[in-house]
Scaffold this motif. Sequence first.
Motif, short mmCIF file in Angstrom:
data_model
loop_
_atom_site.label_atom_id
_atom_site.label_comp_id
_atom_site.label_asym_id
_atom_site.label_seq_id
_atom_site.Cartn_x
_atom_site.Cartn_y
_atom_site.Cartn_z
N ALA A 1 0.84 -1.21 0.00
CA ALA A 1 0.00 0.00 0.00
C ALA A 1 0.88 1.25 0.00
O ALA A 1 0.59 2.23 -0.69
CB ALA A 1 -0.93 -0.01 1.21
N TYR A 2 1.97 1.21 0.76
CA TYR A 2 2.91 2.33 0.84
C TYR A 2 3.56 2.57 -0.52
O TYR A 2 3.65 3.70 -1.00
CB TYR A 2 3.96 1.98 1.90
CG TYR A 2 4.97 3.06 2.22
CD1 TYR A 2 4.64 4.12 3.06
CD2 TYR A 2 6.27 2.97 1.75
CE1 TYR A 2 5.58 5.08 3.40
CE2 TYR A 2 7.21 3.93 2.08
CZ TYR A 2 6.86 4.98 2.91
OH TYR A 2 7.80 5.94 3.25
N LEU A 3 3.99 1.49 -1.17
CA LEU A 3 4.61 1.59 -2.49
C LEU A 3 3.64 2.15 -3.52
O LEU A 3 4.02 2.99 -4.35
CB LEU A 3 5.12 0.22 -2.94
CG LEU A 3 6.31 -0.34 -2.15
CD1 LEU A 3 6.50 -1.82 -2.46
CD2 LEU A 3 7.57 0.45 -2.44
N ALA A 4 2.40 1.70 -3.49
CA ALA A 4 1.40 2.19 -4.43
C ALA A 4 1.12 3.68 -4.21
O ALA A 4 1.03 4.45 -5.16
CB ALA A 4 0.11 1.37 -4.31
N THR B 1 -2.32 6.65 3.51
CA THR B 1 -1.77 6.82 2.15
C THR B 1 -1.73 8.28 1.73
O THR B 1 -0.88 8.67 0.94
CB THR B 1 -2.54 5.99 1.10
OG1 THR B 1 -3.91 6.37 1.10
CG2 THR B 1 -2.39 4.51 1.35
N ARG B 2 -2.63 9.09 2.27
CA ARG B 2 -2.61 10.53 1.95
C ARG B 2 -1.42 11.24 2.60
O ARG B 2 -1.12 12.37 2.25
CB ARG B 2 -3.92 11.19 2.40
CG ARG B 2 -5.10 10.81 1.53
CD ARG B 2 -6.34 11.64 1.83
NE ARG B 2 -6.83 11.49 3.19
CZ ARG B 2 -7.72 10.57 3.59
NH1 ARG B 2 -8.22 9.73 2.72
NH2 ARG B 2 -8.10 10.52 4.85
N GLN B 3 -0.74 10.58 3.52
CA GLN B 3 0.37 11.20 4.23
C GLN B 3 1.74 10.80 3.69
O GLN B 3 2.77 11.26 4.19
CB GLN B 3 0.29 10.87 5.72
CG GLN B 3 -0.96 11.44 6.37
CD GLN B 3 -1.02 11.10 7.84
OE1 GLN B 3 -0.02 11.22 8.55
NE2 GLN B 3 -2.17 10.66 8.31
N VAL B 4 1.78 9.95 2.67
CA VAL B 4 3.06 9.53 2.08
C VAL B 4 3.75 10.75 1.49
O VAL B 4 3.13 11.56 0.80
CB VAL B 4 2.83 8.45 1.01
CG1 VAL B 4 4.10 8.19 0.21
CG2 VAL B 4 2.32 7.17 1.65
N ARG B 5 5.03 10.90 1.78
CA ARG B 5 5.82 12.04 1.30
C ARG B 5 6.84 11.56 0.26
O ARG B 5 7.38 10.47 0.34
CB ARG B 5 6.57 12.70 2.45
CG ARG B 5 5.66 13.27 3.51
CD ARG B 5 4.97 14.53 2.98
NE ARG B 5 3.95 14.97 3.91
CZ ARG B 5 2.67 15.10 3.61
NH1 ARG B 5 2.24 14.84 2.41
NH2 ARG B 5 1.80 15.51 4.50
N CYS B 6 7.10 12.44 -0.66
CA CYS B 6 8.10 12.18 -1.70
C CYS B 6 9.48 12.65 -1.23
O CYS B 6 9.55 13.54 -0.38
CB CYS B 6 7.71 12.91 -2.99
SG CYS B 6 6.12 12.39 -3.63
#
Length: 133
Positions: free
Chosen positions: A72-75, A122-127
């Motif tokens: 899920a993190y990777l997606a 998933t909305r909190q994943v940072r680049c």
Amino acid sequence: MKHRTAPMSRLAPRLAAVVLAAASAALPAWGQTSPARGPLPKSDAHADEMPLDDYLGLLQQIAPAAEAGARAYLAAFQRRCGHPMRTSELRRALSQGDGDPVLLGLIRASHLRDAAGEAQWTRQVRCPGGSTP
């Protein structure tokens, strides 16, 4: 008798340590040297990287929720950042400090089968570099 569960803040470092230790056993050695010749020549920076599918397979064997949370993190990373995450980046997300709280939150949401929690994480994943499109 009631069964108590430890809060995620106490479980997260343990989970990250177990996953990292088990997965690292299958990874190539870094920074090898030869006593007679000094450091071995460096090859392409990504040539020795473990294939992501192999790493995810190890996570699945260790803890299915860790593998599902990592997927899920990777997606989410791919969607938000516009490029796939490398295995080494995922390993860092699991191992630096107590682990990336977003990744650990996704693992916990996966374990609890909490779709709303997963969507929130998933909305909190940072680049990398802090930028998000």
